[in-house]
Design a protein around this motif. Structure first.
Motif, mmCIF file in Angstrom:
data_model
loop_
_atom_site.group_PDB
_atom_site.id
_atom_site.type_symbol
_atom_site.label_atom_id
_atom_site.label_comp_id
_atom_site.label_asym_id
_atom_site.label_seq_id
_atom_site.Cartn_x
_atom_site.Cartn_y
_atom_site.Cartn_z
ATOM 1 N N PRO A 168 -10.375 -69.087 28.899
ATOM 2 C CA PRO A 168 -9.955 -70.176 29.758
ATOM 3 C C PRO A 168 -10.214 -70.162 31.277
ATOM 4 C CG PRO A 168 -8.082 -69.371 28.965
ATOM 5 C CD PRO A 168 -9.314 -68.421 28.560
ATOM 6 N N PRO A 169 -10.194 -71.002 31.992
ATOM 7 C CA PRO A 169 -10.344 -72.636 31.567
ATOM 8 C C PRO A 169 -11.718 -72.917 31.422
ATOM 9 C CG PRO A 169 -10.041 -72.548 34.091
ATOM 10 C CD PRO A 169 -10.001 -71.089 33.560
ATOM 11 N N THR A 170 -12.016 -73.967 30.865
ATOM 12 C CA THR A 170 -13.106 -74.721 30.260
ATOM 13 C C THR A 170 -13.271 -75.970 31.168
ATOM 14 O OG1 THR A 170 -13.567 -73.650 28.141
ATOM 15 C CG2 THR A 170 -14.755 -75.613 28.876
ATOM 16 N N LEU A 171 -13.839 -76.212 32.228
ATOM 17 C CA LEU A 171 -13.939 -77.286 33.131
ATOM 18 C C LEU A 171 -15.046 -78.122 32.544
ATOM 19 C CD1 LEU A 171 -12.959 -75.754 36.619
ATOM 20 C CD2 LEU A 171 -11.714 -76.809 34.944
ATOM 21 N N ILE A 172 -15.090 -79.234 31.862
ATOM 22 C CA ILE A 172 -16.305 -79.580 31.134
ATOM 23 C C ILE A 172 -16.836 -80.611 31.998
ATOM 24 C CG2 ILE A 172 -15.329 -79.296 28.850
ATOM 25 C CD1 ILE A 172 -14.403 -82.398 28.748
ATOM 26 N N ASP A 173 -16.226 -81.025 33.103
ATOM 27 C CA ASP A 173 -16.816 -82.015 34.065
ATOM 28 C C ASP A 173 -17.875 -81.212 34.880
ATOM 29 O OD1 ASP A 173 -17.822 -83.409 36.319
ATOM 30 O OD2 ASP A 173 -15.619 -84.241 36.531
ATOM 31 N N PRO A 174 -19.385 -81.720 34.692
ATOM 32 C CA PRO A 174 -20.301 -80.797 35.233
ATOM 33 C C PRO A 174 -20.285 -80.764 36.664
ATOM 34 C CG PRO A 174 -21.227 -82.810 34.318
ATOM 35 C CD PRO A 174 -19.773 -82.612 33.902
ATOM 36 N N ALA A 175 -19.377 -81.557 37.472
ATOM 37 C CA ALA A 175 -19.396 -81.347 38.894
ATOM 38 C C ALA A 175 -18.380 -80.381 39.303
ATOM 39 C CB ALA A 175 -18.764 -82.672 39.336
ATOM 40 N N LEU A 176 -17.798 -79.591 38.273
ATOM 41 C CA LEU A 176 -16.685 -78.643 38.703
ATOM 42 C C LEU A 176 -16.814 -77.223 38.300
ATOM 43 C CD1 LEU A 176 -13.337 -80.807 37.745
ATOM 44 C CD2 LEU A 176 -14.696 -80.713 39.826
ATOM 45 N N GLY A 177 -17.154 -76.915 36.944
ATOM 46 C CA GLY A 177 -17.118 -75.679 36.501
ATOM 47 C C GLY A 177 -18.429 -74.915 36.771
ATOM 48 N N THR A 178 -18.390 -73.487 36.929
ATOM 49 C CA THR A 178 -19.560 -72.840 37.228
ATOM 50 C C THR A 178 -19.376 -71.480 36.307
ATOM 51 O OG1 THR A 178 -18.441 -71.560 39.046
ATOM 52 C CG2 THR A 178 -19.983 -73.524 39.437
ATOM 53 N N ASP A 179 -18.542 -71.287 35.407
ATOM 54 C CA ASP A 179 -18.446 -70.061 34.619
ATOM 55 C C ASP A 179 -19.139 -70.262 33.340
ATOM 56 O OD1 ASP A 179 -16.383 -72.121 33.587
ATOM 57 O OD2 ASP A 179 -15.361 -70.341 33.052
ATOM 58 N N PHE A 180 -18.860 -69.149 32.497
ATOM 59 C CA PHE A 180 -19.445 -68.910 31.253
ATOM 60 C C PHE A 180 -18.869 -69.972 30.410
ATOM 61 C CE2 PHE A 180 -19.723 -64.748 33.021
ATOM 62 C CZ PHE A 180 -21.367 -64.387 32.524
ATOM 63 N N SER A 181 -17.673 -70.264 30.451
ATOM 64 C CA SER A 181 -17.232 -71.332 29.402
ATOM 65 C C SER A 181 -17.432 -72.499 29.561
ATOM 66 C CB SER A 181 -15.547 -71.036 29.180
ATOM 67 O OG SER A 181 -14.842 -71.986 28.267
ATOM 68 N N SER A 182 -17.461 -72.966 31.134
ATOM 69 C CA SER A 182 -17.578 -74.249 31.536
ATOM 70 C C SER A 182 -19.342 -74.766 31.396
ATOM 71 C CB SER A 182 -17.155 -74.282 33.113
ATOM 72 O OG SER A 182 -15.967 -74.214 33.270
ATOM 73 N N THR A 183 -20.113 -73.546 31.744
ATOM 74 C CA THR A 183 -21.504 -74.081 31.483
ATOM 75 C C THR A 183 -21.869 -74.145 30.119
ATOM 76 O OG1 THR A 183 -22.072 -71.539 31.748
ATOM 77 C CG2 THR A 183 -22.208 -72.795 33.611
ATOM 78 N N THR A 184 -21.080 -73.295 29.437
ATOM 79 C CA THR A 184 -21.300 -73.593 27.664
ATOM 80 C C THR A 184 -21.333 -74.998 27.312
ATOM 81 O OG1 THR A 184 -21.161 -71.359 26.875
ATOM 82 C CG2 THR A 184 -20.689 -73.066 25.410
ATOM 83 N N SER A 185 -20.000 -75.673 27.863
ATOM 84 C CA SER A 185 -19.862 -77.128 27.483
ATOM 85 C C SER A 185 -20.866 -77.896 28.235
ATOM 86 C CB SER A 185 -18.331 -77.163 27.975
ATOM 87 O OG SER A 185 -18.366 -77.386 29.506
ATOM 88 N N HIS A 186 -21.149 -77.681 29.317
ATOM 89 C CA HIS A 186 -22.028 -78.439 30.073
ATOM 90 C C HIS A 186 -23.436 -78.673 29.345
ATOM 91 C CE1 HIS A 186 -20.372 -77.409 33.968
ATOM 92 N NE2 HIS A 186 -19.243 -77.988 33.244
ATOM 93 N N VAL A 187 -24.081 -77.252 28.878
ATOM 94 C CA VAL A 187 -25.180 -77.462 28.172
ATOM 95 C C VAL A 187 -25.322 -78.286 27.005
ATOM 96 C CG1 VAL A 187 -26.860 -76.082 26.693
ATOM 97 C CG2 VAL A 187 -26.098 -75.249 28.927
ATOM 98 N N ASN A 188 -24.054 -78.246 26.018
ATOM 99 C CA ASN A 188 -23.825 -79.000 24.845
ATOM 100 C C ASN A 188 -23.580 -80.627 25.102
ATOM 101 O OD1 ASN A 188 -24.099 -76.949 22.397
ATOM 102 N ND2 ASN A 188 -22.861 -75.853 23.965
ATOM 103 N N LEU A 189 -22.775 -80.714 25.959
ATOM 104 C CA LEU A 189 -22.420 -82.162 26.275
ATOM 105 C C LEU A 189 -23.407 -83.316 27.181
ATOM 106 C CD1 LEU A 189 -18.625 -81.824 26.763
ATOM 107 C CD2 LEU A 189 -19.614 -82.394 24.707
ATOM 108 N N VAL A 205 -6.880 -79.614 26.985
ATOM 109 C CA VAL A 205 -7.124 -78.881 28.076
ATOM 110 C C VAL A 205 -6.501 -77.512 28.105
ATOM 111 C CG1 VAL A 205 -6.765 -78.733 30.645
ATOM 112 C CG2 VAL A 205 -7.307 -80.747 29.478
ATOM 113 N N GLY A 206 -6.872 -76.534 28.392
ATOM 114 C CA GLY A 206 -6.529 -75.208 28.069
ATOM 115 C C GLY A 206 -6.416 -74.524 26.878
ATOM 116 N N GLU A 207 -6.754 -75.285 25.583
ATOM 117 C CA GLU A 207 -6.742 -74.778 24.569
ATOM 118 C C GLU A 207 -8.138 -74.846 23.634
ATOM 119 O OE1 GLU A 207 -3.518 -76.646 22.393
ATOM 120 O OE2 GLU A 207 -2.257 -76.317 23.864
ATOM 121 N N SER A 208 -8.756 -76.117 23.692
ATOM 122 C CA SER A 208 -10.051 -76.070 22.872
ATOM 123 C C SER A 208 -10.691 -77.490 23.233
ATOM 124 C CB SER A 208 -9.557 -76.144 21.648
ATOM 125 O OG SER A 208 -8.543 -77.317 21.165
ATOM 126 N N PHE A 209 -11.864 -77.502 22.849
ATOM 127 C CA PHE A 209 -12.377 -78.700 22.578
ATOM 128 C C PHE A 209 -13.361 -78.999 21.309
ATOM 129 C CE2 PHE A 209 -16.146 -77.534 25.074
ATOM 130 C CZ PHE A 209 -17.008 -77.885 24.492
#
Length: 543
Positions: A44-65, A213-217
């Motif tokens: 964590p954390p996973t920032l699913i808003d593509p205007a925010l996150g830049t890390d491994f977890s966040s970019t994984t969410s961006h690619v899928n959503l 938030v902070g746990e899962s999606f």
């Protein structure tokens, strides 16, 4: 690891009980047991808003959503995606993209058009976080030429521009408009930031269904996705925000987790590999482990001290015993990344050379009274092994090291100000697009100071000029030549200890999961976790 480049929201780390409860609550009887579910863990954390996150977890969410205009090939080449084709003016300043017709957004928000691309870009720049740094000061205007044609006009040449569009995940204007709240962005209120914390406004292969938030999606396959899903593609995609070893092992044993995070210890991977039907994938993704040395805090503000530390690192022990299967890094850019200079100087383990460098430093007569704080990320146990090894070797040449374990979010906070940044911070960094310029800018340009990617606090005007000049070079061969000059200059400055080129390890259920990216990796963070390309066959699982 990483997160938003600016304003970091503090999110608690999930407990073992919460994660297990989340997963077990979704074990459904009857026909749903055989549903194709792909579950992953990440830090964590996973920032699913593509205007925010830049890390491994966040970019994984961006690619899928979400979808971007382009897609990275396994060779690093840029392929069409939302954009069917494009053309650039001879001077590289005007780029025109023709969009696919009929691409639908989630939640009934209509067809994706050029106006949505324009909106997405303006939203990203207005918020000023995430990947906005790639475009700030470089793109003068974005306009919709017609419904399915969008034009970018650059303020100056930007050689890797096309590749950076991998990071422009397109957001529905109608969706944001329908869900905005009061906020600081004028007529756009909060620009949908609150809504996009727990929901999506994308057109990607998966639709957000549940977010804690902070746990899962949890996300489900988008029935109207414009690319046909291959046989075996997951019906449901779940990302659990934990790296806790006992939890990961339990879930893998129960076949309630398909792919683990890459932050487990060597011992944990060895244990996981003993589970029937579980293998460990090894993926070279262009990331490296950097020991970032504070260039503005004594004694690491002295170049001779920094060089001494580089000579005192036992690289072979790291690659042989702590992270086996990896290789020592050569300079600031991974060898797998286009634009790497294979001739740049490479340090080796030599305590006599380290002593000689210390003797030339301005702290030579008092280095033993100047302890160095070495901070490592608590969620990754193997990093402590490197810290302890380094501490012991440095003690042999009279350098004292205080080892400090910090949770990732605390590392981020500490890196935001020079006075709270540790002398040494051990952090993996991966390229944001498949070219050396991505690392050179995010790691060593002054614009990156105060972020988790650049805790060295270099701030060298000449280096900034060289990086800007290289990125503004349109001719690829000439740009790569300039990248090589920059790498040589950085090695001379010794702001960092380049430890090893990462081979990301992920335990996965090879007995019933087919993961093409594990065999032919995509050299861009997040894309190897594109769920639509992974096949899950629960009928093959043996209980």
């Amino acid at each position: 690891m990483g997160m938003s480049r600016r304003s970091i929201a503090v999110i608690g780390i999930v407990t073992v009980a919460i994660v297990v409860a989340f997963v077990l609550a979704r074990r459904q009887p009857g026909p749903e047991v055989a549903a194709r579910v792909l579950r992953m863990t990440e830090s964590p954390p996973t920032l699913i808003d593509p205007a925010l996150g830049t890390d491994f977890s966040s970019t994984t969410s961006h690619v899928n959503l979400y979808d971007a205009l382009v897609w990275p090939g396994t060779d690093g080449e840029i392929e069409p995606h939302l954009a069917e084709s494009w053309e650039a003016s001879p001077d590289g300043l005007v780029w025109t993209f023709r969009l696919r017709r009929g691409v639908q957004f989630h939640h009934g928000h209509g067809e994706l058009t050029a106006n949505d691309v324009v909106f997405t870009f303006r939203r990203l720049i207005a918020i000023g976080e995430g990947f906005s740094y790639l475009y700030q000061g470089r793109v003068a205007n974005v306009e919709a030429v017609d419904t399915h044609t969008v034009r970018f006009t650059l303020s100056r040449p930007f050689g890797p521009f096309l590749a950076t569009l991998l990071r422009l995940a397109i957001v529905s204007e109608a969706c944001v408009r329908a869900n905005k709240k009061d906020g600081p962005y004028g007529e756009w209120g909060d620009y949908g930031r609150d809504y996009l914390t727990t929901n999506d406004c994308g057109s990607g292969p998966y639709v957000m269904r549940e977010r804690v938030v902070g746990e899962s999606f949890a996300a489900e396959r988008f029935a109207d996705y414009w690319i046909p899903f291959p046989a075996g593609a997951p019906d449901r995609f779940v990302l659990m925000e934990t790296t806790e070893a006992a939890t990961v092992r339990t879930l893998m044993e129960r076949r309630e987790l398909e792919i683990t995070d890459q932050w487990q210890s060597l011992e944990a991977y060895n244990t996981l590999q003993q589970i029937q039907g579980v293998d460990v994938a090894r993926i070279a993704d262009g990331s490296m482990l950097y020991l970032m040395l504070h260039n503005r805090k004594a004694p690491t503000d002295d170049v001779n001290v920094r060089r001494a530390l580089a000579w005192a690192m036992n690289y072979q022990q790291v690659t042989d015993s702590i992270f086996p299967g990896t290789s020592q890094a050569r300079g600031p850019v991974a060898a797998t990344l286009p634009g790497h200079d294979a001739t740049v100087f490479q340090y080796r383990f030599d305590l006599e050379r380290a002593r000689a460098e210390l003797a030339q430093s301005r702290y030579a007569d008092r280095i033993g009274q100047m302890p160095i704080d070495y901070c490592w990320t608590a969620e990754v146990p193997d990093l402590e092994k490197i810290a302890l090894m380094f501490q012991a070797d440095l003690a042999r040449i009279g350098v004292r090291v205080n080892i400090v374990s910090l949770p990732w979010l605390r590392m981020i906070e500490a890196a935001s100000r020079p006075e709270t940044t540790c002398h040494i911070m051990s952090i993996w960094v991966a390229p944001h697009y498949p070219e050396a310029g991505s690392i050179l800018e995010s790691k060593y340009h002054s614009r990156a100071t105060g972020t988790w990617e650049q805790t060295e606090w270099v701030r060298d005007p000449e280096l900034d000029r060289m990086i800007d000049d290289a990125l503004a070079t349109i001719d690829r061969q000439e740009r790569f030549r300039k990248y090589a000059e920059i790498q040589r200059r950085i090695v001379e400055m010794a702001p960092t200890i380049w430890v090893y080129e990462q081979v990301s390890r992920h335990a996965y259920q090879s007995g019933y999961v087919e993961w093409p990216q594990a065999k032919r990796p995509i050299p861009v963070m997040g894309y190897n976790m594109a769920a639509r390309l992974i096949q899950v066959y629960p009928e093959r699982a043996r209980r």
